[in-house]
Structure formats: structure tokens, C-alpha cells
Design an enzyme around this catalytic site. Structure first.
Site, PDB file in Angstrom:
ATOM      1  N   TRP A 287      13.038 -26.219 -16.797  1.00 61.02           N
ATOM      2  CA  TRP A 287      13.240 -26.369 -15.341  1.00 61.02           C
ATOM      3  C   TRP A 287      12.153 -25.672 -14.549  1.00 61.02           C
ATOM      4  O   TRP A 287      11.748 -24.573 -14.901  1.00 61.02           O
ATOM      5  CB  TRP A 287      14.593 -25.729 -15.013  1.00 61.02           C
ATOM      6  CG  TRP A 287      14.822 -25.410 -13.569  1.00 61.02           C
ATOM      7  CD1 TRP A 287      14.387 -24.294 -12.902  1.00 61.02           C
ATOM      8  CD2 TRP A 287      15.543 -26.194 -12.616  1.00 61.02           C
ATOM      9  NE1 TRP A 287      14.803 -24.345 -11.594  1.00 61.02           N
ATOM     10  CE2 TRP A 287      15.516 -25.499 -11.387  1.00 61.02           C
ATOM     11  CE3 TRP A 287      16.226 -27.415 -12.688  1.00 61.02           C
ATOM     12  CZ2 TRP A 287      16.143 -25.982 -10.232  1.00 61.02           C
ATOM     13  CZ3 TRP A 287      16.845 -27.900 -11.540  1.00 61.02           C
ATOM     14  CH2 TRP A 287      16.802 -27.194 -10.339  1.00 61.02           C
TER      15      TRP A 287
ATOM     16  N   GLN B 112       8.442 -21.217 -10.250  1.00 58.60           N
ATOM     17  CA  GLN B 112       9.716 -20.731 -10.760  1.00 58.60           C
ATOM     18  C   GLN B 112      10.058 -21.561 -11.990  1.00 58.60           C
ATOM     19  O   GLN B 112      10.000 -22.797 -11.936  1.00 58.60           O
ATOM     20  CB  GLN B 112      10.798 -20.892  -9.676  1.00 58.60           C
ATOM     21  CG  GLN B 112      10.618 -19.944  -8.515  1.00 58.60           C
ATOM     22  CD  GLN B 112      10.927 -18.519  -8.925  1.00 58.60           C
ATOM     23  OE1 GLN B 112      12.070 -18.138  -8.982  1.00 58.60           O
ATOM     24  NE2 GLN B 112       9.910 -17.732  -9.201  1.00 58.60           N
TER      25      GLN B 112
ATOM     26  N   PHE C 164      11.533 -13.768  -9.179  1.00 56.19           N
ATOM     27  CA  PHE C 164      11.696 -14.813  -8.168  1.00 56.19           C
ATOM     28  C   PHE C 164      10.355 -15.122  -7.491  1.00 56.19           C
ATOM     29  O   PHE C 164       9.332 -14.541  -7.815  1.00 56.19           O
ATOM     30  CB  PHE C 164      12.754 -14.378  -7.150  1.00 56.19           C
ATOM     31  CG  PHE C 164      14.173 -14.731  -7.561  1.00 56.19           C
ATOM     32  CD1 PHE C 164      14.516 -14.957  -8.881  1.00 56.19           C
ATOM     33  CD2 PHE C 164      15.181 -14.826  -6.595  1.00 56.19           C
ATOM     34  CE1 PHE C 164      15.818 -15.285  -9.241  1.00 56.19           C
ATOM     35  CE2 PHE C 164      16.487 -15.153  -6.942  1.00 56.19           C
ATOM     36  CZ  PHE C 164      16.808 -15.374  -8.259  1.00 56.19           C
TER      37      PHE C 164
ATOM     38  N   TRP D 105      18.506 -24.462 -13.673  1.00 54.25           N
ATOM     39  CA  TRP D 105      18.037 -23.137 -13.234  1.00 54.25           C
ATOM     40  C   TRP D 105      18.603 -22.046 -14.137  1.00 54.25           C
ATOM     41  O   TRP D 105      19.739 -22.127 -14.588  1.00 54.25           O
ATOM     42  CB  TRP D 105      18.476 -22.921 -11.778  1.00 54.25           C
ATOM     43  CG  TRP D 105      17.836 -21.752 -11.119  1.00 54.25           C
ATOM     44  CD1 TRP D 105      16.635 -21.739 -10.480  1.00 54.25           C
ATOM     45  CD2 TRP D 105      18.358 -20.422 -11.026  1.00 54.25           C
ATOM     46  NE1 TRP D 105      16.373 -20.481 -10.000  1.00 54.25           N
ATOM     47  CE2 TRP D 105      17.422 -19.648 -10.312  1.00 54.25           C
ATOM     48  CE3 TRP D 105      19.520 -19.800 -11.479  1.00 54.25           C
ATOM     49  CZ2 TRP D 105      17.597 -18.303 -10.035  1.00 54.25           C
ATOM     50  CZ3 TRP D 105      19.699 -18.455 -11.203  1.00 54.25           C
ATOM     51  CH2 TRP D 105      18.748 -17.722 -10.486  1.00 54.25           C
TER      52      TRP D 105
ATOM     53  N   ASN E 227      11.274 -24.756 -10.222  1.00 52.12           N
ATOM     54  CA  ASN E 227      11.480 -24.994  -8.794  1.00 52.12           C
ATOM     55  C   ASN E 227      10.280 -24.481  -8.009  1.00 52.12           C
ATOM     56  O   ASN E 227       9.152 -24.849  -8.390  1.00 52.12           O
ATOM     57  CB  ASN E 227      12.857 -24.527  -8.289  1.00 52.12           C
ATOM     58  CG  ASN E 227      13.253 -23.107  -8.589  1.00 52.12           C
ATOM     59  OD1 ASN E 227      13.615 -22.778  -9.704  1.00 52.12           O
ATOM     60  ND2 ASN E 227      13.220 -22.248  -7.605  1.00 52.12           N
ATOM     61  N   ASP E 228      10.453 -23.696  -6.997  1.00 53.40           N
ATOM     62  CA  ASP E 228       9.380 -23.387  -6.034  1.00 53.40           C
ATOM     63  C   ASP E 228       7.971 -23.199  -6.603  1.00 53.40           C
ATOM     64  O   ASP E 228       7.788 -22.501  -7.599  1.00 53.40           O
ATOM     65  CB  ASP E 228       9.663 -22.056  -5.337  1.00 53.40           C
ATOM     66  CG  ASP E 228      11.071 -21.892  -4.883  1.00 53.40           C
ATOM     67  OD1 ASP E 228      11.859 -22.829  -4.998  1.00 53.40           O
ATOM     68  OD2 ASP E 228      11.391 -20.792  -4.405  1.00 53.40           O
TER      69      ASP E 228
ATOM     70  N   TRP F  56      17.690 -29.030  -4.168  1.00 55.79           N
ATOM     71  CA  TRP F  56      18.665 -28.144  -4.795  1.00 55.79           C
ATOM     72  C   TRP F  56      19.998 -28.846  -4.990  1.00 55.79           C
ATOM     73  O   TRP F  56      20.726 -28.577  -5.944  1.00 55.79           O
ATOM     74  CB  TRP F  56      18.903 -26.898  -3.927  1.00 55.79           C
ATOM     75  CG  TRP F  56      17.938 -25.790  -4.193  1.00 55.79           C
ATOM     76  CD1 TRP F  56      17.067 -25.243  -3.307  1.00 55.79           C
ATOM     77  CD2 TRP F  56      17.735 -25.097  -5.435  1.00 55.79           C
ATOM     78  NE1 TRP F  56      16.335 -24.253  -3.919  1.00 55.79           N
ATOM     79  CE2 TRP F  56      16.729 -24.135  -5.214  1.00 55.79           C
ATOM     80  CE3 TRP F  56      18.307 -25.194  -6.709  1.00 55.79           C
ATOM     81  CZ2 TRP F  56      16.285 -23.276  -6.219  1.00 55.79           C
ATOM     82  CZ3 TRP F  56      17.847 -24.334  -7.703  1.00 55.79           C
ATOM     83  CH2 TRP F  56      16.860 -23.404  -7.463  1.00 55.79           C
TER      84      TRP F  56
HETATM   85  C1  FRU Z   1      14.043 -21.061  -3.154  1.00 54.50           C
HETATM   86  C2  FRU Z   1      14.558 -19.896  -3.979  1.00 54.50           C
HETATM   87  C3  FRU Z   1      13.827 -18.621  -3.605  1.00 54.50           C
HETATM   88  C4  FRU Z   1      13.954 -17.789  -4.830  1.00 54.50           C
HETATM   89  C5  FRU Z   1      13.853 -18.829  -5.917  1.00 54.50           C
HETATM   90  C6  FRU Z   1      14.649 -18.537  -7.143  1.00 54.50           C
HETATM   91  O1  FRU Z   1      14.192 -22.290  -3.756  1.00 54.50           O
HETATM   92  O2  FRU Z   1      15.941 -19.762  -3.812  1.00 54.50           O
HETATM   93  O3  FRU Z   1      14.306 -17.996  -2.433  1.00 54.50           O
HETATM   94  O4  FRU Z   1      12.966 -16.819  -4.933  1.00 54.50           O
HETATM   95  O5  FRU Z   1      14.281 -20.049  -5.361  1.00 54.50           O
HETATM   96  O6  FRU Z   1      14.339 -19.404  -8.170  1.00 54.50           O
END
Ligand code: FRU
Length: 487
Positions: A35, A54, A97, A62, A37-38, A302
Site C-alpha cells: 500500500w 507513505q 508519517f 494501510w 498513500n501520500d 481514503w
Molecule cells: C494523510 C495522512 C497524513 C498522515 C498520513 C498517514 O493522508 O493521514 O496526515 O501523515 O496520511 O499515513
């Protein structure tokens, strides 16, 4: 190297071999395995563009956050590097994070949020603190003096749990960072800090705050100048839709204004959504050597992630986009480097259609095409994409309502989740310019030269390559198409 990092590196290098060739996007960064993300640490280091993200390598959902890592010379062709950070200390044991990066005298500084469990006598929950790791573009060491910023520096009443996503930059010899936080009214605020050495930080100000009007916690802030304007971008949680503006839940927001240097606050002139699609979050920017401001975002949502369950990877990034500010609006367009990968140009000038039309030489799932619709009295104009006999997705323009809709209802979704979004565009008597960039699963629409964007995913089988134009009434348009081919 910690055991956790070594394990992640070994795992990703083994499991990525199991991903079928051709399954991944060709010119968008996607999860190595597991996975993502950001986007994190989007920066220039030793002449190359680095992007971290991430990352939870072990599952396609996640989990404890690591930082994955890729780099590129041109934003289009990406090389995957080994996992850069793992949650392996007392202050980040529950996750590394989001954060950012900056080059400093030959080293690469990463600034990120460490998440750990708070002691029961402190009320339990988690603590979020800001940390630094320094490296050489592949391997990174966390500083002994971590964490470098704790919530003790924030104004009284600020949350100790929601304090994250530092965006670091340098001006002359001074470092700055903006960090997302929650104020005593529990809504979002962006805190500004400064430092001479990236280790000892001072609180400067709250640059802007939500005051409960644009969502709650403001995640992933970024603050920069473009075309003489100051721009703050942030990703608010718990947004409420207002008409067609925003959608509920996690959303993105840009604030344009002037920076009041005396009070270190932003005087807002504009607040608007960054993107109107179904899959766009947590954008972050960097500056190129020649001063272009480039933004990249996580191209997934999300609330509705729709990655097919048999994939061993989940999550991808948008195309990096060049930003401009024109009349207090944020314009975005794919980086110009994309043009180096154009092939098979097709151009049609002033073609008139009434009903449905396909062009033999316009089809595919990795292409960049622009449709310039001329003024006219037609009732509806639709671009149908990724179609075969069963599936399709549509971009629909209604000139009377000045609305542009993305609709993936029939894209082959296996759950009945949110599948359309609509935005208002400016009234130009039926005239509209749509640039559409596709890379297998992604559809990025740039309306009217990038004045607005709509970013969404479709996981229709890659065999569905059809593109057609469907109108109600007579439409005259120019079309230019390029296949994007990465070798
Ligand atoms: C945004 C978030 C951030 C955090 C991260 C965790 O998508 O919630 O605020 O640092 O993802 O994966």
C-alpha cells in the site's frame, strides 16, 4: 540498518517480482508492493527528483507507515529505490508519517512525523512529533536528537495527537517548516516553525486556520510562492460538501493570498478546491532548478479505494503538475517533460459530429489528448473512454448548466461506491477545452488550460481501449492526440 528496515527492503525486492509485467501504470509512480498513500519528500537532490511516499509494504491496506522511495530525472520515468524509513524507534514505533525533504550541503534531509503510543498516565492515545533523518539519496539515518519539534511548542490548547506532516524548505540560511495541527476549537490550523540547523526549532505563528469552516484537521500543508502570490495547500478531513464544491470527507483546498510579514499570517484572497475528481489527496510541491513549482498528489481516495483485490499493490500518484496563479486561481497542467514521450500524433481540425463518432487512430489507455470544442448551441458533449462492448467511463459537458461530470458507473466497479462528480466550469458559450491524460487506470482531466482539474481512477480491464465522442446536437471540435510511450 534496523531489522525493520532490512525486512521491508528484502520483502519488497522479493514480492515485486510476483507482479505481472504490464499491470502497473507506465509513467505514474505506483506502490512497489503493498500500500502507498501520500507523496512525501518530493525534492530535488543532486540534480534528480526524489519522491517518497507513505508505504505499508506487507499488505494492500494501510498499516504501520514506512517511507517508500523512487527517483526520476524528468518526472516521467521513475526508478524505484529501496524503502527509506521504517518505524523502528521509541518516537516513531507506530509509524513514520508524512513529511518532506530538502537538500543541504550535499546531504538529503527528510523531515517526518513520528507516531508513538502515549503513556497511560498521559491520557493514552498517540503522540505525534516531528523528526529528522539525513541521508545520501538511498540510506537515511535518524538523528540522535529526535524528536526535533513536539507539541509543547504549539499554542496552548492545541492537540498533542494531531500534529503532523511537516513541509520543510530553506530560504537563504534559514529553514522553515509548516505543520498541520488542531487548535483548541478542534479545527485545523497550520503552524510555522523556523530553525538555523534543522535541529533546534522555534514556533513562529499560526499562518492560517480553519475555524471550523473548511473541514476539521488540516493534513499535509504546503506553503510557497507562485507568480508573486502566496499559496497554502492543505488536505482537510471531515469536509462537508457545499453545492458542487468539495465532497464530504477527505478533501483538498488551496488558499491564495498575501503573506503578512509582520504577523506571519496569510491574508486570504481565495479559497477553492484543488481537484474535483474522485481520487486526489495530500498534494505536495517542490521547486525545480529553473523555478517551476511542481505538485504531485496521491491518486486514490481514503473512502473508496477500488484497487482490484488480486493486485499485490495499491495506490499511485498523479502526474506531476506545473502550477501557475492567474487572477487568484491555481492552474495546473502536466509537466512539460511528458512531451518527450509523445508518439503517433493525430490531429483533426474543425470536425463536426452529431451523434456518435469514433476515430480509428484515437484509442488506447496510455495517451494524452486535447479536445477543443467550439462555441455552439448543442445540448451535451460526451467523451467516452476505456470502453468495450460492456464497460465505459464518461466525461460529460453540459453547456447550458456549465457543468462537467466524470462518471465511472459502468467502469466495472465491483462495489456500488461513489462513482460520479460534477463541477461548474466557466460559461464560454459552449466552448470548452479538455485535456485528458490516461495511464491505464487513471483519468486526469484538465479543463480550460488547467484552470480546473478532475482526477479519478477506473480499473476497467486494460483490453477496453475504445474512445468515442457522443453529442446531442451538432458539435465542432479540434482534436490532438499523442500516445505516451515509455521505453
Ligand atoms: C494523510 C495522512 C497524513 C498522515 C498520513 C498517514 O493522508 O493521514 O496526515 O501523515 O496520511 O499515513
Amino acid at each position: 540498518m534496523s531489522e525493520a528496515l532490512e525486512k521491508a527492503r528484502k520483502y519488497e525486492s522479493e514480492v515485486k517480482k510476483e507482479i505481472p509485467e504490464g499491470q502497473k501504470p507506465s509513467f505514474h509512480v505506483s506502490a512497489p508492493v503493498g500500500w502507498i498513500n501520500d507523496p512525501n519528500g518530493f525534492s530535488l537532490y543532486k540534480g534528480e527528483y526524489h519522491l517518497f511516499y507513505q508505504y505499508h509494504p506487507y499488505r494492500t491496506v494501510w498499516g504501520p507507515m514506512h517511507w517508500g522511495h523512487s527517483k526520476s530525472k524528468d518526472f516521467i520515468k521513475w526508478e524505484q529505490l529501496p524503502c527509506a524509513l521504517a518505524p523502528d524507534t521509541v518516537y516513531d514505533g507506530q509509524g513514520c508519517f508524512s513529511g518532506s525533504a530538502v537538500e543541504q550541503e550535499g546531504t538529503h534531509i527528510l523531515m517526518y512525523t513520528g507516531v508513538s503510543a502515549a503513556a497511560p498516565e498521559e491520557g493514552g492515545g498517540v503522540r505525534q512529533v516531528q523528526c529528522i533523518a539525513v541521508g545520501d539519496g538511498v540510506n537515511y539515518e535518524k538523528l540522535e536528537c529526535n524528536p526535533v519539534i513536539t507539541s509543547d511548542l504549539l499554542p496552548k490548547g492545541s492537540s498533542r495527537e494531531d500534529f503532523r506532516d511537516p513541509k520543510i524548505w530553506k530560504e537563504g540560511e534559514t529553514f522553515y517548516a509548516v505543520v498541520g495541527s488542531r487548535s483548541s476549537d478542534s479545527s485545523g490550523q497550520i503552524a510555522l516553525f523556523t530553525s538555523k540547523d534543522a535541529k533546534k526549532w522555534k514556533f513562529v505563528s499560526i499562518v492560517d486556520r480553519s475555524q471550523n469552516s473548511y473541514g476539521k484537521m488540516w493534513e499535509c500543508p504546503d506553503f510557497f510562492e507562485v507568480d508573486g502570490r502566496h499559496v497554502m495547500i492543505t488536505s482537510p478531513q471531515e469536509m462537508s460538501a457545499v453545492g458542487l464544491e468539495f465532497h464530504n470527507g477527505n478533501n483538498t483546498l488551496y488558499l491564495i493570498g498575501e503573506f503578512d510579514k509582520e504577523n506571519n499570517t496569510l491574508i486570504r484572497k481565495q479559497a477553492a478546491a484543488i481537484d474535483y475528481g474522485l481520487d486526489f489527496y495530500a498534494p505536495q510541491t517542490m521547486e525545480t532548478a529553473n523555478g517551476r513549482r511542481i505538485m504531485i498528489a496521491w491518486m486514490q481516495s481514503w473512502d473508496n479505494h477500488i484497487t482490484p483485490s488480486h493486485f499485490k499493490w495499491s495506490g499511485l500518484m498523479t502526474i506531476p503538475r506545473e502550477l501557475k496563479v492567474i487572477h487568484n486561481r491555481l492552474y495546473q497542467n502536466p509537466v512539460r517533460e511528458l512531451e518527450q514521450y509523445y508518439q503517433n500524433e493525430v490531429k483533426y481540425d474543425a470536425v463536426t459530429i452529431n451523434g456518435k463518432k469514433e476515430f480509428e487512430d484515437i484509442r488506447g489507455r496510455e495517451l494524452d489528448f486535447t479536445v477543443d470544442v467550439k462555441e455552439g448551441g448543442y445540448r451535451k458533449f460526451t467523451v467516452r473512454l476505456a470502453s468495450d462492448s460492456q464497460f465505459f467511463s464518461e466525461i460529460i459537458y453540459n453547456p447550458k448548466e456549465n457543468s462537467l461530470t466524470f462518471d465511472r458507473t459502468y467502469s466495472g466497479l465491483n462495489r456500488d461506491i461513489i462513482h460520479t462528480r460534477t463541477m461548474k466550469v466557466k460559461d464560454q458559450g459552449g466552448r470548452i477545452r479538455l485535456r485528458i491524460l490516461m495511464d491505464k487506470y487513471s483519468v486526469e482531466v484538465f479543463a480550460n488550460d488547467g484552470e480546473q482539474a478532475m482526477t479519478s481512477l477506473i480499473y476497467t480491464s486494460l483490453e477496453a481501449k475504445g474512445i468515442s465522442f457522443v453529442t446531442e446536437g451538432e458539435v465542432t471540435m479540434d482534436i490532438t492526440k499523442y500516445d505516451v510511450i515509455i521505453k
